[in-house]
Design a protein around this motif. Structure first.
Motif, PDB file in Angstrom:
ATOM      1  N   PHE A 148      -6.482  11.836  16.862  1.00  0.00           N
ATOM      2  CA  PHE A 148      -5.538  11.849  15.854  1.00  0.00           C
ATOM      3  C   PHE A 148      -6.192  12.045  14.370  1.00  0.00           C
ATOM      4  N   GLN A 149      -5.194  12.336  13.519  1.00  0.00           N
ATOM      5  CA  GLN A 149      -5.785  12.187  12.231  1.00  0.00           C
ATOM      6  C   GLN A 149      -4.695  11.382  11.286  1.00  0.00           C
ATOM      7  N   PHE A 150      -5.292  10.664  10.382  1.00  0.00           N
ATOM      8  CA  PHE A 150      -4.484   9.860   9.332  1.00  0.00           C
ATOM      9  C   PHE A 150      -4.493  10.813   8.173  1.00  0.00           C
ATOM     10  N   VAL A 151      -3.315  11.456   7.857  1.00  0.00           N
ATOM     11  CA  VAL A 151      -3.402  12.275   6.623  1.00  0.00           C
ATOM     12  C   VAL A 151      -3.034  11.498   5.361  1.00  0.00           C
ATOM     13  N   SER A 152      -3.923  10.957   4.784  1.00  0.00           N
ATOM     14  CA  SER A 152      -3.633   9.990   3.473  1.00  0.00           C
ATOM     15  C   SER A 152      -2.907  10.716   2.383  1.00  0.00           C
ATOM     16  N   SER A 157       3.268   9.644  -5.346  1.00  0.00           N
ATOM     17  CA  SER A 157       4.426   9.787  -4.794  1.00  0.00           C
ATOM     18  C   SER A 157       4.564   9.752  -3.187  1.00  0.00           C
ATOM     19  N   GLN A 158       3.471   9.870  -2.569  1.00  0.00           N
ATOM     20  CA  GLN A 158       3.181   9.915  -1.176  1.00  0.00           C
ATOM     21  C   GLN A 158       2.975   8.501  -0.612  1.00  0.00           C
ATOM     22  N   GLY A 159       2.523   7.706  -1.465  1.00  0.00           N
ATOM     23  CA  GLY A 159       2.047   6.524  -1.054  1.00  0.00           C
ATOM     24  C   GLY A 159       0.808   5.993  -1.926  1.00  0.00           C
ATOM     25  N   ARG A 160      -0.111   5.029  -1.508  1.00  0.00           N
ATOM     26  CA  ARG A 160      -0.966   4.780  -2.100  1.00  0.00           C
ATOM     27  C   ARG A 160      -2.433   5.709  -1.820  1.00  0.00           C
ATOM     28  N   ILE A 161      -3.221   6.020  -2.694  1.00  0.00           N
ATOM     29  CA  ILE A 161      -4.200   7.107  -2.533  1.00  0.00           C
ATOM     30  C   ILE A 161      -5.253   6.138  -2.181  1.00  0.00           C
ATOM     31  N   GLU A 294      -9.325   5.230 -11.576  1.00  0.00           N
ATOM     32  CA  GLU A 294      -8.040   5.684 -11.872  1.00  0.00           C
ATOM     33  C   GLU A 294      -7.630   6.899 -10.834  1.00  0.00           C
ATOM     34  N   GLU A 295      -8.553   6.913  -9.972  1.00  0.00           N
ATOM     35  CA  GLU A 295      -8.345   8.123  -9.104  1.00  0.00           C
ATOM     36  C   GLU A 295      -7.845   7.545  -7.575  1.00  0.00           C
ATOM     37  N   MET A 296      -8.416   6.458  -7.232  1.00  0.00           N
ATOM     38  CA  MET A 296      -7.830   5.718  -6.137  1.00  0.00           C
ATOM     39  C   MET A 296      -6.759   4.844  -6.375  1.00  0.00           C
ATOM     40  N   GLY A 297      -5.757   4.554  -5.754  1.00  0.00           N
ATOM     41  CA  GLY A 297      -4.517   3.878  -6.047  1.00  0.00           C
ATOM     42  C   GLY A 297      -5.161   2.266  -6.236  1.00  0.00           C
TER      43      GLY A 297
END
Length: 656
Positions: A148-152, A157-161, A294-297
């Protein structure tokens, strides 16, 4: 007639009138069948193998292959009905330690397929527990393979990066499944990760082998795997702080990877002060995972032998600008003792499906918040003055939480589940996870009471050592309940602790518990200049905090970020989301608003705020003549007052 009495009268008069007619259809309820095996505390037969390809740092898609032995005790190889294959149930982690809530992002699983050898298997999601997947297992199957995939998330707005161009946060619970029916500590797993070329990774897991950008980690149990996240990045440094502790840093750019010797010395002292405070080390190794990004959550999350910490990129390079996020690491390492090793009984669960009961978060998080600031001061990550300024801001901020008049502190411990940190329209009235900072004030008061009642012989530090201390290297879990906390406090210093906790935690009140300040030799005052702590906090949050004067926090470009309930701004009709266009007839700017507030000090007029609400504009007349106000702690002086009070002693370092 009071409204309650009126409603009771209406209810009494209309009860018979609202009965359902007999000719309407009336279903009966049948409870759904529980098709998921309960967890058992016995070894799982076989070892799971998990392979995570984490190389897609452009689009953030994790590719997963997982092999899982089939347990014949629960899922017989030869089913009772050969025409109907047995169902093998796999779970996705739902209730996550440290989140205090069901935060598993199962919606981000995609392209899910199961195989027995080359045979593709049918699967169905449980229609009650959507985190459970039932797989049809054919006769003779000893293991299945999941792909499977985990599509991060690619935007906040979609969740923590968790995947950025130059770094990633591999969180094993997001990229794995586990078999139902067992305690997770009884399920062996061998994990392998493939990282982007030339990236380096840090985790409390120990590698079994490494070849190129592929790392195979030593077999561990699934509970430990989930508790051992990874930070990896292109720009990476690791620094040995002590024989057991390491500081592992990833950054958006190499130019931010410039910690000075003094910076590292403060982090080194943090570990030493923490171990001296609790008198033990409940880990064999401790890894700070620190992202300058500032790029990752952003994140701050505790684990037994590590912590995930996300801070601003200039954490080291702009050190002199203020304390910033430097209280994060002291808070998270404290959790190694309080929260991970010692844990409320209701918050320990045998797997990641059972709900947690959060009602002791005022200990788990509240006392951690308290010791986090103390350790920040003792280590030098915070100056003593910064710490006093932080405590002043916390006390003043909690005074604004007027929701305590209807909502006891213990009820806010359910907020991780109730609101999941979603924004609230009136947080000062609704309350929101107040157990952190109000918990700090409660434990400050407890510390000062112990010092007073024992004539300075004992303190809350004695409680910390006796209650949270344990065997060195023991990163298991020892649970407790409220009665255990009270008993431990009484063992340090006899006092009516049951009543103290009942009044502070379980009852409503009119104001924040600030006795710890005065018992400790300080009083809360208001001045016309913000402290360095407040300025640094405003800079980090990109806001202007005027909540202590007119009762607003501005979020930039004239937008009102929040309004304090029952403040002058509230009484004038302002609310969050409005955009201020003008102040006293002049175009809005942060400076113009501050000037208008200060010019009206001791005046009889009102501050005129012209703001936009949707497509309409309105005038709001704010009645405030107190000028700019910011909290501070002032030393209590006078005849017979000890020059070094209890708070001064509390913040004094223990180690050299």
């Amino acid at each position: 007639m009071r409204l309650v009495g009126f409603l009771g009268l209406v209810l009494a008069l209309t009860t018979s009138a609202v009965a359902m007619p007999n000719n309407l259809s009336k279903p009966t309820y049948t409870a759904p069948e529980d098709t998921i095996p309960a967890p058992r505390d016995k070894p799982y037969p076989g070892t799971m193998r998990l392979l995570v390809d984490a190389r897609d740092n452009r689009q953030g898609v994790f590719q997963v292959t997982q092999t899982i032995p089939v347990d014949p005790a629960i899922y017989p190889v030869v089913p009772a009905n050969p025409a109907k294959p047995a169902k093998f149930t796999l779970l996705y982690p739902e209730w996550l330690p440290g989140n205090h809530a069901p935060r598993g992002e199962i919606e981000k699983l995609a392209d899910l397929e199961f195989y027995a050898g080359d045979q593709k298997l049918d699967w169905v999601r449980d229609n009650v527990d959507v985190y459970a997947l039932h797989i049809a297992v054919p006769e003779g199957t000893s293991q299945i393979t999941a792909q499977f995939q985990f599509v991060s998330a690619t935007t906040s707005s979609q969740g923590r990066i968790v995947m950025a161009p130059s770094m990633l946060n591999l969180r094993w619970h997001q990229v794995s499944l586990y078999p139902a029916g067992y305690y997770v500590r009884q399920i062996p797993v061998e994990a392998t990760a493939i990282y982007p070329e030339d990236w380096q990774a840090a985790t409390s897991l120990r590698p079994k082998s490494k070849e190129g950008n592929t790392t195979v980690y030593k077999t561990t149990d699934y509970d430990t795997l989930v508790d051992s996240p990874v930070f990896a990045g292109q720009h990476f440094q690791t620094h040995k702080l002590t024989s057991r502790a390491h500081l592992n840093i990833v950054a958006d750019d190499a130019k931010f990877l410039k910690p000075k010797k003094a910076h590292l010395a403060a982090h080194r002292k943090l570990v030493k002060e923490a171990e001296a405070l609790f008198g033990s080390h409940p880990y064999d190794r401790y890894d700070f995972l620190l992202a300058l990004t500032e790029e990752m959550g952003g994140i701050g999350l505790e684990h037994h032998r590590s912590s995930e910490n996300g801070v601003n990129r200039e954490y080291f390079t702009d050190w002199k600008a203020g304390p910033g996020r430097r209280n994060l690491l002291p808070h998270e390492i404290t959790h190694a003792w309080n929260g991970k090793y010692r844990r409320p009984k209701g918050m320990w669960t045998p797997d990641f499906r059972q709900p947690m009961r959060d009602n002791l978060l005022w200990v788990y998080e509240g006392q951690t918040q308290f010791w986090g600031y103390v350790l920040g001061a003792r280590s030098g990550l915070y100056s003593k003055q910064d710490t006093l300024d932080a405590i002043a801001a916390i006390a003043a901020g909690m005074d604004q939480r007027v929701g305590r008049t209807w909502r006891p502190l213990v009820d806010t411990t359910h907020d991780p589940i109730l609101s999941a940190r979603r924004p609230k329209p009136w947080s000062s009235w609704q309350s929101s996870e107040d157990y952190y900072n109000e918990g700090l004030l409660i434990w400050l008061e407890a510390d000062q009471i112990i010092r007073r009642e024992s004539n300075g012989k004992n303190s809350l530090e004695d409680f910390a050592q006796s209650f949270f201390g344990g065997k060195n290297g023991d990163w298991g879990v020892a649970t407790y309940e409220r009665k255990d906390v009270i008993e431990a406090l009484n063992n340090i210093q006899p006092y009516d602790w049951d009543r103290f906790i009942e009044e502070r935690v379980y009852r409503t009140s009119a104001e924040a518990p600030k006795n710890g300040l005065t018992f400790g030799g300080y009083k809360l005052v208001y001045v016309d200049k913000p402290s360095a702590y407040i300025l640094a906090n405003d800079k980090r949050r990109k806001q202007l905090n005027l909540s202590y004067s007119i009762g607003v926090v501005m979020g930039g470009k004239g937008r009102i970020k929040s309004v304090v309930w029952d403040s002058p701004a509230f009484k004038a009709g302002l609310k969050s989301g409005l955009t201020i266009s003008a102040v006293n007839g002049k175009a809005y700017s942060d400076e113009a608003l501050k000037l208008a507030i200060e010019e009206n000090r001791s005046g009889e007029g009102k501050i005129e705020i012209f703001a936009k609400n949707g497509e309409a504009y309105h005038n709001f007349m704010v009645d405030h003549s107190g000028g700019l106000r910011y909290p501070a702690l002032e030393k209590i002086t006078g005849e017979g007052v000890d020059q070094e009070g209890g708070i001064d002693r509390l913040l004094r370092p223990k180690t050299k």
